[in-house]
Design an enzyme around this catalytic site. Structure first.
Site, PDB file in Angstrom:
ATOM      1  CG  ASN A   1     -30.560 -46.501  77.429  1.00 12.72           C
ATOM      2  OD1 ASN A   1     -30.374 -46.222  78.608  1.00 12.72           O
ATOM      3  ND2 ASN A   1     -31.763 -46.455  76.873  1.00 12.72           N
ATOM      4  CG  ASP A   2     -27.350 -46.707  71.913  1.00 11.40           C
ATOM      5  OD1 ASP A   2     -26.993 -47.896  71.875  1.00 11.40           O
ATOM      6  OD2 ASP A   2     -28.435 -46.320  71.450  1.00 11.40           O
TER       7      ASP A   2
ATOM      8  NE  ARG B   1     -36.288 -45.768  73.066  1.00  9.25           N
ATOM      9  CZ  ARG B   1     -36.262 -45.568  74.379  1.00  9.25           C
ATOM     10  NH1 ARG B   1     -37.377 -45.394  75.060  1.00  9.25           N
ATOM     11  NH2 ARG B   1     -35.105 -45.536  75.017  1.00  9.25           N
TER      12      ARG B   1
ATOM     13  NE  ARG C   1     -29.506 -50.405  74.428  1.00  4.40           N
ATOM     14  CZ  ARG C   1     -30.228 -49.373  74.001  1.00  4.40           C
ATOM     15  NH1 ARG C   1     -29.670 -48.428  73.260  1.00  4.40           N
ATOM     16  NH2 ARG C   1     -31.478 -49.247  74.343  1.00  4.40           N
TER      17      ARG C   1
ATOM     18  CG  HIS D   1     -36.549 -52.371  72.368  1.00  3.14           C
ATOM     19  ND1 HIS D   1     -35.403 -52.728  71.711  1.00  3.14           N
ATOM     20  CD2 HIS D   1     -36.626 -51.028  72.298  1.00  3.14           C
ATOM     21  CE1 HIS D   1     -34.827 -51.631  71.242  1.00  3.14           C
ATOM     22  NE2 HIS D   1     -35.550 -50.592  71.584  1.00  3.14           N
TER      23      HIS D   1
ATOM     24  NE  ARG E   1     -34.783 -42.518  68.798  1.00  4.43           N
ATOM     25  CZ  ARG E   1     -34.426 -43.498  69.625  1.00  4.43           C
ATOM     26  NH1 ARG E   1     -33.437 -43.296  70.485  1.00  4.43           N
ATOM     27  NH2 ARG E   1     -35.047 -44.646  69.620  1.00  4.43           N
TER      28      ARG E   1
HETATM   29  C1  PEP Z   1     -30.271 -44.250  74.568  1.00  5.31           C
HETATM   30  O1  PEP Z   1     -29.468 -44.824  73.816  1.00  5.31           O
HETATM   31  O2  PEP Z   1     -29.990 -43.902  75.736  1.00  5.31           O
HETATM   32  C2  PEP Z   1     -31.635 -43.946  74.102  1.00  5.31           C
HETATM   33  C3  PEP Z   1     -32.450 -43.212  74.810  1.00  5.31           C
HETATM   34  O3  PEP Z   1     -32.030 -44.481  72.904  1.00  5.31           O
HETATM   35  P1  PEP Z   1     -32.490 -46.020  72.689  1.00  5.31           P
HETATM   36  O4  PEP Z   1     -32.585 -46.653  74.052  1.00  5.31           O
HETATM   37  O5  PEP Z   1     -33.797 -45.950  71.986  1.00  5.31           O
HETATM   38  O6  PEP Z   1     -31.390 -46.555  71.865  1.00  5.31           O
HETATM   39 MG    MG Z   2     -29.897 -44.919  71.685  1.00  8.48          MG
END
Ligand code: PEP
Ligand code: MG
Length: 657
Positions: free
Chosen positions: A434-435, A278, A445, A182, A313
Site C-alpha cells: 500500500n505504501d 496493526r 493513497r 481504514h 508491527r
Molecule cells: C502497507 O503499507 O502495505 C501496509 C500493509 O501497511 P498499512 O496499510 O498499515 O500502512
Molecule cells: Mg504501510
C-alpha cells in the site's frame, strides 16, 4: 435488475435489503420561543447519546472501545457544548441547528490547522454532531439493524464501522471511499464485503430495496435476479471452503488484523498465522496505552492464535493514521513527515513501552516483531540498540521475556533499493505494497480523486518486489507481502512465481487467496507434467538469449508461445526434440516439429529472414519425416544472412499441448 459499476474496498459476496444510513447532518434552521425546553431537549439528547455509546462500548473490541471513548469525551467537550448552548440562548435557534452549525465550524477550524492531533478531534466532532443531530431529529434509533441488511451511507467512517452492531450486516456500500482506507481495511478484517463509489440517491437506493454486492466483479445489483442471487450463493460457498483449495504448503496464507477479535476471525478463516498485527488502534484513546494494557492485548492475540506465528508491527501512527495521544506538530506533507519508526526513534519511552510489552508477550507463543517505514540501515541499528535496552531492563527487573525474530516492512522505495543490505540485518521482510505503491508512484493513497493514478498493478512496484524477493532469498531470509496486493487475483500467481513465501491478507480474503494459490500450484504441476517432463534441447551451439531480449515483439511478447534465442557459433541446426516434422516454411527459414509429448516446437532461423526467399538455408529433412533429438536438420549460411544485415539468431518457440 439494474447493474452499477462500483469499486471494491473489501472482498466477499452478499445480497439483502439496503439499510440506508442518512449521515447527512444538514438540518433546517428553526426558531424557538421556549429556550428552556430547547435546552432540556439538548440535555436529554446528550444523555441518550451517552447511553447509546456506553452500550456500544460494552460490546466493543479493544480498538472500537478506544474510538468510542474519544466520542464520549467529545460529547462532553466544554467549549463545544458552551457554543451550542450560547446559540440556543442568544440566537433562539433549534438544538439540531445549533449542534450542526457548531460541529461544522469546529470541525472545519480544526481541519484547517493540519495537525494530526487536532485533525483527529475534528473527526470526533463530526461524528458526535452527527449522532446528536440524529437524536434531536428522532433519527438515531434507525441505526439498530435487526434483519440481514447491506448498510449504505454517503460516507462510512471508521467510527461507524467499528461501533455499529455487525450481527446482521452482510455488506457495506458507500458513495465516498478509497481502496486502501481504514474503512476498507476494517471491513476486510471483519470479513464484510464493501463497495464504494456508488451514487446512492442517483441510483435510487433507498432502505428496503434489495441489492447485491459482488466485490470480485466490483458490481452492485439493484433488485438482483434469482440467477444473480444463486451465483452469489455459490460464490460465497465456494470461497469459504478452505479444504477445496488445499495448497502444497509452500506459501503461507496469513491474516492482517487489528484486534483480538480479528485474531479469532483469522483462526476461523483458516489463517496459517498473523502476518501483520496493526497495533495503531491501541493508540486511539486520549492517553498512551500502558505497557500492561499492550501486554494483555498482545498476549490475548498470541493465545487466540494457538501456536501459530503472530507478527506484531510496532506502531505506525502518522500520515493518515492519526492518534489523539501521539501529538505531532503541523506537517506540510504528513505522509512524508513524522510517521511510524521516525516517531519511535524520537520518543524512546513510547517505543520502549511497546517493545517491552511485545518481548513479554513473546513468552506465550511464536511472536515476531516488525518495524514499519524503514528507509535506512542506520535506523535498524538504532532500533536494535533500543530493543537491547528494553531487554536489559526486563532482565534487571527479573521479568519474563523472550527475544523474537525481527523483520522490517519494505514499504518505501529506499528500503526496497537497500534490501540486499537490510536482509543481512533481519530475519524476514514483509512488503507493504500500500505504501510502497504510494511512495513509488508519488500518489497519495488516501486521495479519492487520485484513485485512477494509484495503479495497484504498477510495473515499477512489481520490479521492486522481484528485487526484494531475490535479495531476501540470496541472504537466506523469507519474505512476505502484507499490503493489499497480496490478495489481488492478478498479482497472486505472479508473486508466487517470483518466489514469495507468505501472503498476508484480511481474514475475509484467506480462503480466496488459498484458492488462487492452489490454482497457481496446479498450473505449475501441469507445466512440469507437460513441457517439464519433456526436455527441449538447444537447436544449436551458441549463446542463449532470454525471451524478453529477443529483438522481435512477436517472440519476446510470448504471442507464439514460450521462446528462447541462441546466437549460434556456426551454421548447424539440430532437432531439439524427438518428433515429426509437420511444417517446413516455403522460404526454408523455419521448421515445425510436433514432439512425441504433443508439444508444438518451432525452429525459426534469423529475424526477418523470410525476406531472403530461401537463400542461405539448406533444409535436410522433409515434412512428415521423423526426427530424433540432436539430429542435424538444417545448415544455414551465416554469411548470406549477415550480408543482408539480418540477425541469424535461432529462436525456438514451444507451444505446449
Ligand atoms: C502497507 O503499507 O502495505 C501496509 C500493509 O501497511 P498499512 O496499510 O498499515 O500502512
Ligand atoms: Mg504501510
Amino acid at each position: 435488475m439494474k447493474s452499477v459499476k462500483a469499486k471494491t474496498g473489501s472482498y466477499g459476496y452478499a445480497y439483502g435489503r439496503a439499510y440506508v444510513i442518512d449521515n447527512d447532518i444538514n438540518v433546517t434552521k428553526r426558531s424557538v420561543t421556549d429556550i428552556a425546553s430547547e435546552l432540556n431537549r439538548l440535555d436529554s439528547a446528550i444523555k441518550n447519546v451517552d447511553s447509546i455509546l456506553k452500550k456500544a462500548r460494552n460490546n466493543a473490541d479493544d480498538k472500537a472501545a478506544s474510538v468510542i471513548d474519544a466520542q464520549i469525551a467529545m460529547l462532553y467537550d466544554k467549549s463545544f457544548l458552551e457554543e451550542i448552548r450560547r446559540m440556543i440562548n442568544e440566537e433562539a435557534v433549534c438544538g439540531e441547528y445549533a449542534v450542526s452549525e457548531t460541529g461544522r465550524t469546529f470541525a472545519a477550524n480544526f481541519e484547517k490547522l493540519d495537525n494530526a492531533y487536532l485533525n483527529a478531534r475534528s473527526a470526533d466532532i463530526r461524528g458526535i454532531s452527527e449522532r446528536l443531530c440524529r437524536q434531536l431529529t428522532g433519527r438515531d434509533e434507525e441505526i439498530i439493524i435487526d434483519s440481514p441488511s447491506i448498510v449504505c451511507a454517503y460516507e462510512l467512517t471508521p467510527e461507524l464501522v467499528s461501533t455499529i452492531d455487525k450481527t446482521n450486516i452482510k455488506g457495506f456500500v458507500s458513495q465516498k471511499g478509497t481502496k486502501t482506507s481504514h474503512v476498507s481495511i476494517l471491513c476486510g478484517n471483519y470479513g464484510i464485503p464493501y463497495l464504494f463509489g456508488v451514487d446512492l440517491s442517483g441510483e435510487g437506493i433507498k432502505s428496503g430495496v434489495e441489492i447485491a454486492v459482488d466485490t470480485e466483479a466490483s458490481m452492485l445489483y439493484i433488485e438482483p435476479t434469482d440467477a444473480i442471487k444463486k451465483q452469489i450463493d455459490e460464490s460465497a460457498i465456494q470461497k469459504s471452503v478452505p479444504e477445496e483449495a488445499d495448497f502444497d504448503g509452500r506459501v503461507k496464507i496469513c491474516a492482517n488484523i487489528g484486534s483480538v477479535r480479528e485474531a479469532e476471525y483469522a483462526v476461523e478463516a483458516g489463517a496459517d498465522g498473523i502476518g501483520l498485527f496493526r497495533t495503531e488502534f491501541l493508540y486511539m484513546g486520549e492517553t498512551l496505552p500502558t505497557e500492561e494494557e499492550q501486554f494483555e492485548v498482545y498476549r490475548a492475540v498470541v493465545t487466540a492464535m494457538e501456536g501459530r506465528t503472530v507478527i506484531i508491527r510496532t506502531m505506525d501512527i502518522g500520515a493518515d493514521k492519526k492518534s489523539p495521544c501521539v501529538k505531532l506538530l503541523p506537517q506540510e506533507n504528513p505522509a512524508l513527515g513524522k510517521r511510524a519508526i521516525r516517531i519511535c526513534l524520537e520518543e524512546h519511552d513510547l517505543f520502549k513501552t511497546q517493545l517491552r510489552a511485545i518481548l513479554r508477550a513473546a513468552c506465550y507463543g511464536d511472536v515476531k516483531i516488525m518495524y514499519p517505514m524503514i528507509t535506512s540501515v542506520a535506523e535498524l541499528e538504532r532500533i536494535k540498540e533500543i530493543l537491547q535496552e528494553s531487554i536489559d531492563e526486563l532482565a534487571t527487573e527479573d521479568m519474563s521475556y523472550s527475544v523474537p525474530d525481527q523483520g522490517v516492512m519494505i514499504e518505501t522505495p529506499s528500503a526496497a533499493l537497500l534490501s540486499d543490505r537490510l536482509a543481512s540485518e533481519v530475519d524476514f521482510f514483509s512488503i507493504g505494497t500500500n505504501d510502497l505503491t504510494q511512495y513509488t508512484l508519488a500518489v497519495d493513497r488516501m486521495a479519492e480523486e487520485l484513485d485512477d493514478y494509484f495503479d495497484v498493478h504498477s510495473e515499477a512496484v512489481m520490479c521492486l518486489i522481484k528485487m526484494v524477493i531475490k535479495n531476501a532469498h540470496a541472504a537466506g531470509i523469507w519474505v512476505g507481502i502484507c499490503g493489499e496486493l497480496g490478495g489481488d487475483e492478478w498479482a497472486v500467481p505472479r508473486l508466487l512465481e517470483m518466489g514469495i513465501d507468505e501472503l498476508s491478507v484480511s481474514p475475509s480474503k484467506i480462503s480466496r487467496v488459498r484458492a488462487l494459490a492452489a490454482e497457481a500450484a496446479k498450473s505449475d504441476t501441469q507445466e512440469e507434467a507437460g513441457l517439464g517432463a519433456e526436455i527441449i534441447c538447444a537447436p544449436a551451439d551458441g549463446r542463449v538469449i532470454g525471451m524478453s531480449e529477443i529483438p522481435d515483439p512477436a517472440f519476446s511478447g510470448g504471442m507464439l508461445g514460450k521462446c528462447m534465442g541462441i546466437i549460434p557459433d556456426n551454421g548447424n541446426v539440430y532437432a531439439p526434440c524427438d518428433g515429426e516434422v509437420y511444417m517446413i516454411a516455403e522460404t526454408k527459414h523455419a521448421i515445425g516439429i510436433m514432439s512425441d509429448y504433443g508439444n508444438d516446437v518451432l525452429i525459426h532461423v534469423g529475424i526477418d529472414t523470410v525476406s531472403l526467399g530461401g537463400k542461405g538455408f539448406d533444409v535436410l529433412v522433409s515434412e512428415k519425416d521423423r526426427v530424433t533429438k540432436g539430429m542435424l536438420i538444417m545448415k544455414m549460411d551465416r554469411d548470406v544472412i549477415r550480408a543482408a544485415n539480418l540477425s541469424d539468431m535461432i529462436i525456438t518457440v514451444v507451444k505446449e499441448k
